[in-house]
Design a protein around this motif. Structure first.
Motif, mmCIF file in Angstrom:
data_model
loop_
_atom_site.group_PDB
_atom_site.id
_atom_site.type_symbol
_atom_site.label_atom_id
_atom_site.label_comp_id
_atom_site.label_asym_id
_atom_site.label_seq_id
_atom_site.Cartn_x
_atom_site.Cartn_y
_atom_site.Cartn_z
ATOM 1 N N ASN A 64 0.878 -1.262 -0.023
ATOM 2 C CA ASN A 64 0.173 -0.127 0.044
ATOM 3 C C ASN A 64 0.779 1.166 -0.035
ATOM 4 O O ASN A 64 0.508 2.193 0.665
ATOM 5 N N TRP A 65 1.967 1.284 -0.606
ATOM 6 C CA TRP A 65 2.770 2.505 -0.598
ATOM 7 C C TRP A 65 2.416 3.828 -1.225
ATOM 8 O O TRP A 65 2.711 4.669 -0.457
ATOM 9 N N ARG A 66 1.222 3.538 -2.024
ATOM 10 C CA ARG A 66 0.528 4.830 -2.570
ATOM 11 C C ARG A 66 -0.003 5.581 -1.486
ATOM 12 O O ARG A 66 0.023 6.973 -1.662
ATOM 13 N N ALA A 67 -0.488 4.930 -0.522
ATOM 14 C CA ALA A 67 -1.276 5.877 0.424
ATOM 15 C C ALA A 67 -0.383 6.541 1.370
ATOM 16 O O ALA A 67 -0.542 7.699 2.091
ATOM 17 N N SER A 68 0.816 6.123 1.337
ATOM 18 C CA SER A 68 1.995 6.666 2.033
ATOM 19 C C SER A 68 3.089 7.583 1.319
ATOM 20 O O SER A 68 3.956 8.348 1.908
ATOM 21 N N PHE A 69 2.784 7.889 0.079
ATOM 22 C CA PHE A 69 3.622 8.529 -0.777
ATOM 23 C C PHE A 69 3.004 9.456 -1.589
ATOM 24 O O PHE A 69 2.195 9.002 -2.176
ATOM 25 N N HIS A 70 3.266 10.665 -1.342
ATOM 26 C CA HIS A 70 2.723 11.750 -2.094
ATOM 27 C C HIS A 70 3.599 12.707 -2.850
ATOM 28 O O HIS A 70 4.599 13.074 -2.607
ATOM 29 N N GLU A 71 3.400 12.696 -4.207
ATOM 30 C CA GLU A 71 4.184 13.134 -5.126
ATOM 31 C C GLU A 71 3.679 14.541 -5.510
ATOM 32 O O GLU A 71 2.516 14.735 -5.875
ATOM 33 N N LEU A 72 4.845 15.618 -5.618
ATOM 34 C CA LEU A 72 4.272 16.874 -5.895
ATOM 35 C C LEU A 72 5.236 17.506 -6.857
ATOM 36 O O LEU A 72 6.290 17.508 -6.765
ATOM 37 N N TYR A 90 -0.944 17.814 4.131
ATOM 38 C CA TYR A 90 -0.715 16.325 3.907
ATOM 39 C C TYR A 90 0.343 16.261 5.201
ATOM 40 O O TYR A 90 0.024 14.819 5.585
ATOM 41 N N ALA A 91 1.212 16.929 5.357
ATOM 42 C CA ALA A 91 2.093 16.579 6.346
ATOM 43 C C ALA A 91 1.786 16.304 7.580
ATOM 44 O O ALA A 91 1.976 15.293 8.333
ATOM 45 N N ARG A 92 0.598 17.113 7.974
ATOM 46 C CA ARG A 92 0.327 16.956 9.372
ATOM 47 C C ARG A 92 -0.565 15.754 9.648
ATOM 48 O O ARG A 92 -0.671 15.309 10.931
ATOM 49 N N THR A 93 -1.327 14.979 8.707
ATOM 50 C CA THR A 93 -1.943 13.979 9.012
ATOM 51 C C THR A 93 -1.203 12.608 9.612
ATOM 52 O O THR A 93 0.002 12.724 8.920
ATOM 53 N N ALA A 94 -1.661 11.818 10.190
ATOM 54 C CA ALA A 94 -1.071 10.738 10.854
ATOM 55 C C ALA A 94 -0.601 9.554 9.666
ATOM 56 O O ALA A 94 -1.242 9.674 8.564
ATOM 57 N N ALA A 95 0.526 9.098 9.670
ATOM 58 C CA ALA A 95 1.048 8.435 8.704
ATOM 59 C C ALA A 95 0.221 6.634 8.703
ATOM 60 O O ALA A 95 -0.391 6.297 9.819
ATOM 61 N N PRO A 96 -0.314 6.517 7.627
ATOM 62 C CA PRO A 96 -1.339 5.291 7.457
ATOM 63 C C PRO A 96 -0.570 4.048 7.228
ATOM 64 O O PRO A 96 -0.933 3.111 6.355
ATOM 65 N N ASN A 97 0.586 3.590 8.192
ATOM 66 C CA ASN A 97 1.320 2.609 7.966
ATOM 67 C C ASN A 97 1.860 2.366 9.197
ATOM 68 O O ASN A 97 1.779 3.041 10.447
ATOM 69 N N ASP A 98 2.676 1.231 9.399
ATOM 70 C CA ASP A 98 3.182 0.800 10.863
ATOM 71 C C ASP A 98 4.815 1.207 10.681
ATOM 72 O O ASP A 98 5.336 1.322 11.854
ATOM 73 N N LYS A 102 5.070 9.137 6.858
ATOM 74 C CA LYS A 102 5.045 8.972 5.064
ATOM 75 C C LYS A 102 6.007 9.748 4.574
ATOM 76 O O LYS A 102 6.609 10.737 5.162
ATOM 77 N N ILE A 103 5.870 9.750 3.332
ATOM 78 C CA ILE A 103 6.939 10.631 2.361
ATOM 79 C C ILE A 103 6.191 11.522 1.559
ATOM 80 O O ILE A 103 5.224 11.044 0.786
ATOM 81 N N ILE A 104 6.754 12.690 1.318
ATOM 82 C CA ILE A 104 6.231 13.748 0.514
ATOM 83 C C ILE A 104 7.648 13.852 -0.396
ATOM 84 O O ILE A 104 8.552 14.183 -0.190
ATOM 85 N N PHE A 105 7.230 13.292 -1.850
ATOM 86 C CA PHE A 105 8.378 13.481 -2.836
ATOM 87 C C PHE A 105 8.161 14.714 -3.425
ATOM 88 O O PHE A 105 7.222 15.012 -4.146
ATOM 89 N N LEU A 106 8.999 15.842 -3.250
ATOM 90 C CA LEU A 106 8.971 17.078 -4.092
ATOM 91 C C LEU A 106 9.873 17.256 -4.959
ATOM 92 O O LEU A 106 11.030 17.667 -5.037
ATOM 93 N N SER A 128 8.180 16.603 11.044
ATOM 94 C CA SER A 128 9.129 15.711 10.865
ATOM 95 C C SER A 128 8.646 14.125 11.361
ATOM 96 O O SER A 128 9.369 13.067 11.082
ATOM 97 N N LYS A 129 8.045 14.173 12.357
ATOM 98 C CA LYS A 129 7.849 12.938 13.103
ATOM 99 C C LYS A 129 6.812 12.164 12.312
ATOM 100 O O LYS A 129 7.021 10.863 11.987
ATOM 101 N N THR A 130 5.930 12.876 11.538
ATOM 102 C CA THR A 130 4.647 11.864 10.573
ATOM 103 C C THR A 130 5.141 12.195 9.165
ATOM 104 O O THR A 130 4.565 11.457 8.432
ATOM 105 N N CYS A 131 6.068 12.995 8.855
ATOM 106 C CA CYS A 131 6.565 13.097 7.521
ATOM 107 C C CYS A 131 7.584 13.568 7.337
ATOM 108 O O CYS A 131 8.223 14.251 7.770
#
Lengths: 320, 442
Positions: A64-72, A90-98, A102-106, A128-131
């Protein structure tokens, strides 16, 4: 063939990534540790920056990597507003994984204005904790110092000819296309270390003919050629300023090239012009000044026209 | 009588308003302060030239905030007693009437009090006007409702003892006149709303004549369109507008012909045009006149500097720099070593403006295609346009399977297909549709 090969053959995991051995090793160690710092990928186009980012996300987050990877794309949305709204949201919401983040790819982060970069720096710290961020750019020097110091910086080098050649061979074989050594060499030469370009040229050639030789490669790249900067510059040098200006307008308007793109190409073209070296130096100096004016916020069309006038003058001087 | 287009097309919401974005953002901020509780300033002064959208923005603000509106036209009621009576009452109580007209607002809702033409309100010490400023200051101090004062002249409003007091009580927001491009944008919208065919050259002339006053421009357009569905350049001349079109032509001619800096400067000052438009005219025609490369380079260097100043104006909102831009444009006159003996047969309207207008559609198509492909290739629109599209075009054109597949997944339309291929778009679309229905390969 149904798909664009650049995507079809984009490596799915880090082991498949071509070249960039040291970088891949470091990225793998992040996967193992299930953590990573903010990353900054710097390097020319087609060297694996986006590929590495996606592969890293796949390995970290699994299916389910797509849910944790945001491309901008920073160059599409380069203002400070995007940093304040989209990225922050996007950065502030909790990570949907264990894994816990999550990652923002800028992508093309060097297109962000300094103001936006400053705002980004705060966002990077606060969430930086969640993202975690992966910033990608052509030149790390265009990224402000405080961001660089918060990232692990990776420099992607142009790919080796051998690596590109092997990849092209593999793809051609897989697609059932015959390709000659000469053709491979031609593609590798034109691509100059840019894998995406190499694969696009290969697919273009394959679309024209099932057996690909050197002639087909040049025919294909010829088809892809459009009104180019070189012919505009040559028109200006020949003394036909108005025609050069019209062609330039076409490039700006219909093909949508940016002034900065065009000026970079002009910069490259100058070295090979049939004019004496001292004139080249003068033209390079003018080009730098004009680029500076554009970056400073001047109108790119008027500035480029002004630059073209210098080429016309240089052509005149050559005649004497 | 037809509804005046000024009213028919007046924006109802802030989103529809063109121009003055920064000012509008400030006003919104102020309004939100009211909603949150105690605002730093209870009143706002909007100043700007006629027809730049001050009243429209004030009304649209009320609309967007869900506030009622009480409009006081200061030219009518200008003495202390009247102002206090109406405004203080309106400000302190929930409902009231203005000139016998009952104003319905949502129950207990806020009401925005708008003093239009506020400079008139303070203008004189003539009879009946006495105490106008004093009254307004007291009103603001006492009000429990937001107040907006609107006027043309900042100094007129803030002069004098009470004017100074007003300055400390109210936040001042300045509006800029609209640019020619912004006005043309609005006029175009109206033309398409009214089903009128109109050359964009015509719209530029109307916009030039308006001097940044959108109301004047819209009224002129309506007058011109009276009983017509097409407007041509000749129609302008018939109305005796030839002068306007000719003015900038004349100035261009003078700057390019003369070698006297002062003559060039004088002709531009008299012109009363924004420097960006003048620059376009000169830039368009200079290469036709200045056929010696040395002159051309020098001329372009001045235009380039003028443009740098304009960029700084835009970035910093430092409008005083306009003067230098204009100086640089006038400087083009002395970029030549000597006068030219032969001149071009005629000078042209800036082709860039016409070109941009003609190419609008093609640019939209190109950009949407770039965005769509960017998703596929994981990269930006710019990167696609510069480094991917040339290749994709060839692949798409030569590989039928891929062509049909991507037409389907990218939802390409006819225009987008035509942009990358010379093949018949309807045939391609037909096949793509068929493929989608079969839900699989061709």
């Amino acid at each position: 063939m149904e798909d664009v090969w650049v995507e079809k053959y984009r490596p799915k995991n880090l082991d498949e990534v071509i070249g960039q051995k040291e970088i891949v090793e470091r990225l793998k160690s992040y996967v193992k540790a299930k953590t990573m710092p903010h990353l900054l990928f710097a390097g020319p186009a087609g060297t694996g920056k986006t590929t590495c980012a996606i592969a890293l996300a796949r390995e970290l987050f699994g299916e389910n990597w797509r849910a944790s990877f945001h491309e901008l794309n920073a160059s599409d949305e380069r203002g400070i507003g995007v940093v304040r709204t989209k990225i922050k949201e996007y950065a502030r919401t909790a990570a949907p994984n264990d894994v816990g983040f999550k990652i923002i790819f800028l992508d093309e982060a060097d297109a962000l204005t300094p103001d936006a970069q400053a705002a980004l720096r705060r966002t990077m710290e606060m969430y930086s904790k969640t993202c975690r961020f992966i910033l990608s750019c052509n030149y790390s020097s265009k990224i402000i110092e405080p961001i660089q110091s918060r990232c692990a910086v990776f420099r992607f080098a142009p790919l080796r000819a051998e690596d590109i050649k092997n990849r092209l061979k593999y793809i051609a074989e897989n697609e059932g296309k015959k390709i000659t050594e000469d053709a491979l060499d031609a593609i590798v030469y034109i691509a100059a270390g840019d894998m995406r370009k190499a694969i696009n040229i290969l697919q273009m050639s394959a679309a024209i003919s099932d057996t690909i030789d050197e002639g087909i490669v040049y025919k294909a790249t010829g088809l892809a050629k459009r009104e180019d900067v070189e012919s505009i510059v040559k028109k200006a040098i020949s003394g036909d300023f108005v025609a050069a200006r019209n062609k330039l307008n076409k490039l700006l308007v219909e093909y949508g090239l940016s002034g900065e793109d065009i000026i970079k190409q002009i910069h490259r073209v100058i070295f090979d012009l049939p004019i004496e070296d001292r004139l080249k130096v003068e033209l390079l100096d003018r080009t730098g000044e004009i680029e500076f004016r554009i970056v400073e916020g001047a109108n790119e069309r008027i500035q480029l026209d002004a630059l073209l006038a210098y080429f016309t003058l240089a052509g005149e001087k050559m005649k004497k | 009588m037809e509804v005046p287009w000024v009213e028919k097309y007046r924006p109802r919401t802030l989103k529809e308003v063109i121009g003055n974005n920064t000012a509008i953002a400030q006003i919104l901020e102020w309004a939100e302060e009211w909603e949150r509780g105690k605002p730093k300033y209870k009143a706002l002064i909007i100043v700007g030239k006629p027809g730049c959208g001050k009243t429209t923005v004030a009304r649209a603000l009320a609309h967007d905030m869900g506030w009622g509106v009480i409009e006081l036209n200061a030219s009518d009621i200008r003495n202390e007693k009247n102002i206090k009576e109406i405004a203080l009452r309106g400000a302190l109580y929930q409902t009231f009437t203005d000139d016998g007209e009952y104003i319905v607002t949502k129950k207990g809702g806020r009401k925005l009090i708008i003093f239009d033409e506020a400079d008139n309100l303070y203008e004189g010490v003539k009879d009946g006007d006495r105490g106008g400023k004093k009254a307004i200051v007291e009103t603001i101090k006492a009000t429990k409702q937001p107040i907006i004062l609107i006027g043309n002249d900042y100094y007129g409003i803030t002069s004098g003892v009470w004017g100074k007091a007003l300055k400390s009580l109210a936040k001042v927001v300045k509006f800029r006149s609209l640019t020619k491009q912004q006005i043309v944008k609005v006029l175009k919208r109206i033309c398409s709303g009214e089903g009128i065919m109109c050359d964009s050259q015509v719209l530029y002339v109307i916009a030039s004549k308006s001097g940044g006053d959108l109301r004047a421009a819209i009224n002129d357009l309506q007058a011109l369109a009276q009983g017509k569905k097409t407007i041509r350049m000749e129609d302008l001349d018939a109305l005796g507008w030839r002068d306007i079109r000719n003015q900038i032509y004349q100035s261009t001619l003078i700057v390019l012909h003369t070698t006297s800096f002062s003559e060039a400067k004088r002709s531009l000052i008299n012109l009363d045009e924004a420097p960006d438009f003048v620059l376009m005219w000169i830039e368009e025609n200079m290469p036709l006149e200045y056929t010696k490369p040395q002159d051309l380079v020098r001329g372009y260097e001045y235009l380039s500097r003028a443009d740098v100043y304009l960029g700084r104006v835009m970035r910093r909102q430092q409008y005083s720099l306009w003067a230098y831009a204009m100086d640089m444009v006038a400087g083009v006159s002395v970029a030549k070593d000597e006068k030219y003996k032969t001149h071009p047969r005629k000078y042209n309207f800036p082709s860039w403006l016409l070109y941009m207008n003609r190419s609008k559609k093609i640019r939209d198509v190109r950009d949407s295609l770039g965005t769509k492909l960017g998703k596929i290739y994981h990269t930006s629109r710019n990167e696609i346009l510069e480094n991917v599209l040339p290749y994709f075009r060839v692949i798409y054109d030569n590989d039928e399977e891929l062509r049909i597949n991507y037409t389907s997944i990218l939802h390409l339309d006819e225009d987008e297909i035509s942009y990358i291929s010379d093949r018949n778009p309807s045939e391609i679309l037909e096949k793509a549709k068929k493929k989608r229905n079969e839900g699989g390969s061709v």
